[in-house]
Design a protein around this motif. Structure first.
Motif, PDB file in Angstrom:
ATOM      1  N   TYR A 449      33.805  -5.800  17.722  1.00 17.64           N
ATOM      2  CA  TYR A 449      33.927  -7.209  18.112  1.00 17.64           C
ATOM      3  C   TYR A 449      34.530  -8.038  16.975  1.00 17.64           C
ATOM      4  O   TYR A 449      35.419  -8.862  17.193  1.00 17.64           O
ATOM      5  CB  TYR A 449      32.543  -7.737  18.517  1.00 17.64           C
ATOM      6  N   LEU A 450      34.052  -7.767  15.751  1.00 20.69           N
ATOM      7  CA  LEU A 450      34.527  -8.563  14.603  1.00 20.69           C
ATOM      8  C   LEU A 450      36.005  -8.331  14.297  1.00 20.69           C
ATOM      9  O   LEU A 450      36.641  -9.165  13.658  1.00 20.69           O
ATOM     10  CB  LEU A 450      33.678  -8.273  13.369  1.00 20.69           C
ATOM     11  N   LYS A 451      36.542  -7.202  14.788  1.00 24.94           N
ATOM     12  CA  LYS A 451      37.977  -6.944  14.566  1.00 24.94           C
ATOM     13  C   LYS A 451      38.844  -7.962  15.300  1.00 24.94           C
ATOM     14  O   LYS A 451      40.028  -8.099  15.019  1.00 24.94           O
ATOM     15  CB  LYS A 451      38.328  -5.538  15.059  1.00 24.94           C
ATOM     16  N   LEU A 452      38.254  -8.685  16.255  1.00 26.36           N
ATOM     17  CA  LEU A 452      39.037  -9.645  17.039  1.00 26.36           C
ATOM     18  C   LEU A 452      39.340 -10.924  16.264  1.00 26.36           C
ATOM     19  O   LEU A 452      40.134 -11.735  16.701  1.00 26.36           O
ATOM     20  CB  LEU A 452      38.273 -10.037  18.318  1.00 26.36           C
ATOM     21  N   GLU A 480      54.607  -4.423   1.477  1.00 27.06           N
ATOM     22  CA  GLU A 480      55.643  -5.317   2.031  1.00 27.06           C
ATOM     23  C   GLU A 480      55.024  -6.327   2.986  1.00 27.06           C
ATOM     24  O   GLU A 480      55.355  -7.516   2.986  1.00 27.06           O
ATOM     25  CB  GLU A 480      56.686  -4.491   2.792  1.00 27.06           C
ATOM     26  N   LYS A 481      54.086  -5.806   3.798  1.00 29.54           N
ATOM     27  CA  LYS A 481      53.424  -6.695   4.772  1.00 29.54           C
ATOM     28  C   LYS A 481      52.612  -7.763   4.033  1.00 29.54           C
ATOM     29  O   LYS A 481      52.626  -8.941   4.407  1.00 29.54           O
ATOM     30  CB  LYS A 481      52.513  -5.857   5.674  1.00 29.54           C
ATOM     31  N   ALA A 482      51.928  -7.334   2.956  1.00 28.04           N
ATOM     32  CA  ALA A 482      51.124  -8.290   2.184  1.00 28.04           C
ATOM     33  C   ALA A 482      52.027  -9.386   1.614  1.00 28.04           C
ATOM     34  O   ALA A 482      51.689 -10.581   1.675  1.00 28.04           O
ATOM     35  CB  ALA A 482      50.381  -7.570   1.068  1.00 28.04           C
ATOM     36  N   GLU A 483      53.191  -8.983   1.092  1.00 29.57           N
ATOM     37  CA  GLU A 483      54.130  -9.980   0.538  1.00 29.57           C
ATOM     38  C   GLU A 483      54.599 -10.936   1.617  1.00 29.57           C
ATOM     39  O   GLU A 483      54.678 -12.156   1.411  1.00 29.57           O
ATOM     40  CB  GLU A 483      55.346  -9.261  -0.070  1.00 29.57           C
ATOM     41  N   LYS A 484      54.900 -10.381   2.789  1.00 31.43           N
ATOM     42  CA  LYS A 484      55.394 -11.219   3.896  1.00 31.43           C
ATOM     43  C   LYS A 484      54.321 -12.246   4.305  1.00 31.43           C
ATOM     44  O   LYS A 484      54.613 -13.428   4.513  1.00 31.43           O
ATOM     45  CB  LYS A 484      55.733 -10.307   5.087  1.00 31.43           C
ATOM     46  N   LYS A 532      45.499  -9.598   8.895  1.00 30.41           N
ATOM     47  CA  LYS A 532      44.575  -8.859   9.770  1.00 30.41           C
ATOM     48  C   LYS A 532      45.127  -8.684  11.190  1.00 30.41           C
ATOM     49  O   LYS A 532      44.735  -7.762  11.906  1.00 30.41           O
ATOM     50  CB  LYS A 532      43.214  -9.570   9.796  1.00 30.41           C
ATOM     51  N   GLU A 533      46.009  -9.571  11.606  1.00 28.03           N
ATOM     52  CA  GLU A 533      46.629  -9.514  12.940  1.00 28.03           C
ATOM     53  C   GLU A 533      45.600  -9.455  14.055  1.00 28.03           C
ATOM     54  O   GLU A 533      45.755  -8.686  15.008  1.00 28.03           O
ATOM     55  CB  GLU A 533      47.565  -8.299  13.051  1.00 28.03           C
ATOM     56  N   ALA A 534      44.551 -10.222  13.946  1.00 25.28           N
ATOM     57  CA  ALA A 534      43.528 -10.241  14.999  1.00 25.28           C
ATOM     58  C   ALA A 534      43.964 -11.199  16.111  1.00 25.28           C
ATOM     59  O   ALA A 534      44.729 -12.129  15.848  1.00 25.28           O
ATOM     60  CB  ALA A 534      42.210 -10.705  14.394  1.00 25.28           C
ATOM     61  N   PRO A 535      43.487 -10.996  17.337  1.00 25.46           N
ATOM     62  CA  PRO A 535      43.914 -11.881  18.435  1.00 25.46           C
ATOM     63  C   PRO A 535      43.420 -13.328  18.302  1.00 25.46           C
ATOM     64  O   PRO A 535      43.967 -14.224  18.931  1.00 25.46           O
ATOM     65  CB  PRO A 535      43.333 -11.227  19.683  1.00 25.46           C
ATOM     66  N   PHE A 536      42.356 -13.544  17.499  1.00 29.00           N
ATOM     67  CA  PHE A 536      41.872 -14.917  17.283  1.00 29.00           C
ATOM     68  C   PHE A 536      42.021 -15.287  15.811  1.00 29.00           C
ATOM     69  O   PHE A 536      41.636 -14.505  14.937  1.00 29.00           O
ATOM     70  CB  PHE A 536      40.392 -15.050  17.638  1.00 29.00           C
ATOM     71  N   VAL A 537      42.570 -16.482  15.571  1.00 32.07           N
ATOM     72  CA  VAL A 537      42.663 -16.971  14.189  1.00 32.07           C
ATOM     73  C   VAL A 537      41.810 -18.233  14.102  1.00 32.07           C
ATOM     74  O   VAL A 537      42.035 -19.195  14.837  1.00 32.07           O
ATOM     75  CB  VAL A 537      44.124 -17.296  13.816  1.00 32.07           C
ATOM     76  N   LEU A 538      40.801 -18.196  13.237  1.00 33.01           N
ATOM     77  CA  LEU A 538      39.890 -19.338  13.111  1.00 33.01           C
ATOM     78  C   LEU A 538      40.031 -19.915  11.707  1.00 33.01           C
ATOM     79  O   LEU A 538      39.790 -19.211  10.720  1.00 33.01           O
ATOM     80  CB  LEU A 538      38.434 -18.897  13.336  1.00 33.01           C
ATOM     81  N   LEU A 539      40.468 -21.161  11.637  1.00 33.32           N
ATOM     82  CA  LEU A 539      40.717 -21.764  10.327  1.00 33.32           C
ATOM     83  C   LEU A 539      39.837 -23.006  10.156  1.00 33.32           C
ATOM     84  O   LEU A 539      39.971 -23.971  10.901  1.00 33.32           O
ATOM     85  CB  LEU A 539      42.193 -22.157  10.204  1.00 33.32           C
ATOM     86  N   ASP A 540      38.913 -22.938   9.195  1.00 35.15           N
ATOM     87  CA  ASP A 540      37.996 -24.055   8.977  1.00 35.15           C
ATOM     88  C   ASP A 540      38.464 -24.862   7.763  1.00 35.15           C
ATOM     89  O   ASP A 540      38.323 -24.391   6.636  1.00 35.15           O
ATOM     90  CB  ASP A 540      36.581 -23.496   8.741  1.00 35.15           C
ATOM     91  N   GLU A 541      39.035 -25.995   7.994  1.00 30.66           N
ATOM     92  CA  GLU A 541      39.605 -26.846   6.925  1.00 30.66           C
ATOM     93  C   GLU A 541      40.516 -26.021   6.013  1.00 30.66           C
ATOM     94  O   GLU A 541      40.317 -25.992   4.787  1.00 30.66           O
ATOM     95  CB  GLU A 541      38.487 -27.476   6.075  1.00 30.66           C
TER      96      GLU A 541
END
Ligand code: ADP
Length: 622
Positions: A449-452, A480-484, A532-541
């Motif tokens: 679940y947390l992978k989402l 390369e992905k980390a740099e991107k 992480k490329e998860a389907p949900f991105v949660l950004l708190d401030e």
């Protein structure tokens, strides 16, 4: 909440034995070969010592009865050969056991770390856990940690095996003496044994008092007098970030009162002198008892030898065994209480490892969907933090539409961060449910679940590790992905100035580590969420620490950074939420309005309008 155990009380022997069993069982689970190797090494070593004694006794007797050189040479050669093999095998086994101690120590500590990671978030932050964590830390500082247990198990095992050896080798001589002895001699020996038993018991009582009082004393001391490193650590008791605030506010007096004055109280010194007195009395009783018995035994065997009742070889054998017997008995009266004390210093760790999670852990797998069709719904959720009377969320309902960019605004304390915490199952609501595609999230396997979710918490933390590992949250990663991801989060220019690129260590915990500013750290945290490329991105401030240009760039590129994922964006700055398609306004733990920026502004008397006007006025006045 479960009470943590009291460490200052005196424990019955049964409890000490139970504690020892628990710790040894844990050590055995981590490496089942350490204890057998240790025991086998000592067994061979002890056997070797007694073989030498038997050989000396044999040679003495052989010479006494006029035995030939050949016989003595043959027996000596056989004994020496066996002893050579035994000694080598014993030291090989002991070295093997010793080599296992450091990895065992590391694994033991990893066990505690793993437990912390696996424990319910609410539990790990409970007062009960806080006390245990502090005690574990204090116990580690007090002694050599698990090494003290290794040492005392080792010593106790050796003494115990030596004791058995002394009895086994000395018993036949005792048999000879018993049959040859006289009533008067045995009566004296029995009287000496009786006196010795009484003094030994008295000695043990003093020793127990010493251990008990010392334990209470050190625990009490550690409770009152925090260690310097501990006091300086961020987020700990004094919370003054390497002394910054202490310097500015001259708070040294505050620290001195808690950390230093408490450690020099006259009553503590008096107590310590009293405790030392118990140790002295105990030592006196033990020496008196051992000397009495040993002296008596030598007199008896000497008299019997003079009378011709036992051979000189047997005298030697008996003397050796008696010396070992009393020597090891004396050693055991010290090593066993030491073992119990060292073991007791690990009971907080044991107690911690045995804490059970209370949150429900489901077993349902999370469906893998390439179309990213994951729908989240909060349905009539009410939640209070543990130990709190007030609801942080009350009868809260909200749906996250697939692929939408939802902004959440609201005053401080309106429940925005709490909603994210519940979504990530750091806590479970007391009422209502949170659904993923119609199924209660409690039913899913936690790790799947947390992978989402990719989350940037307000109080995010980076690790003192290479930049790339921070972004990937893994030591194996795609550079390369980390740099991107770092470029997308606005870190490109700073990355170019990093001496080792993504391999550069962050923070000065390492010699060539690089310090990053609060804003730069926030960009790295955003890059971590993107990686992480998860389907949900949660950004708190997520832009609170960013300069206006970087903040603007994040908004401008937000859609590209987040792509087709569902994003929740929390901000107290209303102007920064306009780029989101839908805005939810939180107030006192509820959603009071939803809509686009324009729609919400049109609602006269609405909370959003009120917040907007207040902020607009602030900017106008500024
Ligand atoms: P916001 O993110 O909107 O500023 P939060 O969700 O952090 O608000 O907090 C909502 C309410 O819950 C506040 O009243 C706050 O005091 C309370 N709260 C937050 N965290 C805790 C906690 N760990 N324990 C107890 N109460 C808490």
């Amino acid at each position: 909440m479960k009470e943590v155990s009291d460490l200052t009380s005196r424990l019955p022997l049964k409890q000490h034995l139970r504690n020892t069993k628990t710790v040894i069982k844990t050590v055995n689970r981590l490496d089942p070969r350490w204890l057998p190797l240790c025991a086998a090494g000592h067994l061979l070593g002890v056997a070797n010592g007694y073989l030498a004694l038997i050989l000396s006794a044999y040679i003495l007797d052989a010479l006494g009865r006029g035995g030939g050189f050949q016989e003595v040479f043959r027996v000596t050669a056989i004994f020496c050969g066996v002893m050579f093999l035994l000694e080598n095998a014993a030291s090989w086994l002991r070295l093997r056991a010793e080599a296992k101690q450091t990895p065992l120590y590391v694994r033991y500590h990893a066990l505690t770390e793993e437990k912390m990671l696996d424990m319910d978030y609410a539990r790990i932050n409970s007062p009960e856990c806080e006390i245990l964590k502090r005690r574990i830390q204090e116990d580690l500082n007090w002694s050599a940690g698990l090494f003290s247990v290794f040492g005392s198990v080792d010593n106790t095992l050796r003494s115990f095996l030596n004791l058995i050896g002394a009895v086994a080798v000395g018993l036949p001589v005792m048999g000879v003496m018993l049959t040859a002895g006289h009533a008067g001699v045995w009566a004296t020996l029995l009287a000496a044994v009786a006196v010795s038993v009484v003094t030994t018991m008295l000695g043990s009582r003093y020793m127990a008092l010493f251990n008990q009082r010392l334990n209470g004393f050190t625990d009490g001391m550690e409770e009152r007098v925090p260690f310097l490193g501990w006091a300086f650590a961020n987020g700990e008791r004094f919370q003054y970030q390497n002394g910054k605030d202490v310097r500015i506010y001259r708070a040294y007096g505050l620290m001195k009162r808690y950390a230093l004055d408490n450690g020099e109280r006259p009553e503590d010194m008096a107590e310590y002198r009293k405790i030392s007195g118990y140790r002295g009395k105990s030592g006196f009783c033990q020496v008196a008892s051992a000397q009495l018995l040993e002296g008596m035994a030598y007199i008896i065997v000497g008299l019997l030898a003079l009378a011709g009742s036992v051979t000189l070889g047997n005298v030697l054998r008996f003397a050796g065994c008696i010396r070992n017997l009393f020597g090891e008995l004396d050693a055991l009266t010290k090593t066993v209480p030491e073992l119990f004390l060292n073991i007791r210093k690990h009971m907080s760790t044991m107690e911690f490892l045995e804490l059970e999670n209370e949150m429900h852990r489901g077993s349902l797998p999370v469906e893998k969907r390439s179309d990213g069709e994951y729908r989240i719904e909060f349905r009539n959720v009410s939640f209070r933090y543990p130990g709190s009377e007030d609801y942080a969320l009350r009868n809260f309902s909200l749906k996250l539409k697939v692929g939408e960019k939802l902004a959440i605004v609201g005053m401080n304390g309106s429940g925005k961060t709490t909603m994210i915490k519940l979504l990530c199952r750091l806590y479970d609501p007391q009422e209502g449910e949170i659904l993923l595609n119609g199924v209660d999230i409690r039913k899913f396997r936690q790790e799947e679940y947390l992978k989402l979710f990719s989350v940037v918490f307000q109080d995010f933390k980076l690790f003192s590790l290479p930049l790339g590992e921070n972004v990937a949250a893994d030591c194996h990663y795609d550079g390369e992905k980390a740099e991107k991801c770092l470029q997308e989060a606005g870190f490109a220019e700073r990355l170019n100035r990093m001496p080792e690129g993504v391999d550069t260590y962050l923070y000065k915990d390492y010699e060539d580590g690089v310090e990053v500013s609060g804003g730069e750290a926030q960009k790295i945290a955003i890059a971590r969420a993107v990686y992480k490329e998860a389907p949900f991105v949660l950004l708190d401030e997520p832009t609170a620490a960013l300069d206006p240009v970087s903040e603007y760039e994040i908004y401008r590129d937000f859609d590209r950074i987040v792509g087709g994922k569902t994003a929740v964006y929390i901000s107290h700055r209303l102007s920064s939420c306009r780029f989101c398609g839908r805005i939810a306004v939180f107030h006192e733990g509820r959603v009071v309005q939803t809509g686009s920026h324009e729609e919400l502004l049109r609602e006269e008397g609405g909370k959003y309008r009120e917040l907007w006007d207040a902020q607009a006025q602030y900017y106008r006045e500024a």
